[in-house]
Write a protein that holds these residues in place. Sequence first.
Motif, PDB file in Angstrom:
ATOM      1  N   LYS A 250       0.941  -1.189   0.035  1.00  0.00           N
ATOM      2  CA  LYS A 250       0.059   0.075  -0.091  1.00  0.00           C
ATOM      3  C   LYS A 250       0.867   1.120  -0.030  1.00  0.00           C
ATOM      4  N   ASP A 252       1.080   5.814  -0.855  1.00  0.00           N
ATOM      5  CA  ASP A 252       0.167   6.868  -0.918  1.00  0.00           C
ATOM      6  C   ASP A 252       0.357   7.720  -2.188  1.00  0.00           C
ATOM      7  N   ARG A 253      -0.234   8.799  -2.561  1.00  0.00           N
ATOM      8  CA  ARG A 253      -0.385   9.229  -3.720  1.00  0.00           C
ATOM      9  C   ARG A 253       0.820   9.489  -4.624  1.00  0.00           C
ATOM     10  N   THR A 257       5.670   4.411   0.562  1.00  0.00           N
ATOM     11  CA  THR A 257       5.113   3.460   1.705  1.00  0.00           C
ATOM     12  C   THR A 257       5.012   4.399   2.940  1.00  0.00           C
ATOM     13  N   ALA A 258       4.654   3.536   4.016  1.00  0.00           N
ATOM     14  CA  ALA A 258       4.760   4.211   5.363  1.00  0.00           C
ATOM     15  C   ALA A 258       5.958   4.734   5.899  1.00  0.00           C
TER      16      ALA A 258
END
Length: 299
Positions: A250, A252-253, A257-258
């Motif tokens: 996953k 973000d735009r 990643t995190a």
Amino acid sequence: MGGGRVDVVVIGGGPAGLTAGIYLGRFLRSVVVLDAGNSRARYIPASHNCPGFPHGIAGEELLERLREQAEEFGATLVRARADGLEQVAGGFEVAAGGTSWRASKVILATGLADRLPDEPWAEEAIACGALRLCAVCDAFEARDGRVALMGPAAGLAGHARFLRGYTAQLAAIPTDRNLELDEVDGMRALGVEVFAHGGTMGFDGRRCRWRAADGRVSAFDTVYPYLGYEGRNALVADWGLEAGEEGELKVDRYQQTARPGLYAIGDVVSGLNQISVAVGQAAIAATHAHNSLPFVPRT
């Protein structure tokens, strides 16, 4: 092989990773692209939906062109598999084949691995189009042929609906169980022939042939094996990053990643596994990484 300090290390040498290398080179950033040589694109006999190639282009040729372009703009391409990735002060340390690099940013473009039929002829069948791995990519080329899709029963209906738009000669072969009566009815309502679970798939050098449990043989111009895939995210498997059921990371735009500074692009992220999608994600990640790095005025 080198090593040392660079702005960005890109892990993966498929269309996504190589495009990131092209962009970063043109941004005048020092970038190393690690290529293990196992991009899914190498399986493509000829891609006809890759923009700019109206007559199609083979996957290996496309990869070679991208490698040449990345090197032309200063990217360093290293044929090696990354075997270590750690977060360190000031960024990351990436290890591959006994060499390591320190980088402010890392872009994961490790892709995924298709689960192919466990047969010695699988890659030969892919090379001639008897097996195809992506209906979005090439169902147009399989249109109006005798087509079969095979895979776990639960997922066949959705794939069948998509492929039925391309051919009236479609068959479904479940690999784990027989379809339930309502599932069979749904397939037949679409005009799809349903085979019972149990049998073997063979290849005669030109077409795939299904031998049913009762001995009957059916030949197909094209077979789509929907057997799933595995995301190649082992380098960050214990980093606590959010991922989907099959390992897709996953982001973000900005494709980040995190973990700040760690990006992911291409099939290791996308639900729509397409070269055009991978290229777009690469452009986004490379541009954000460049803008996040320290400004370096030209002298």
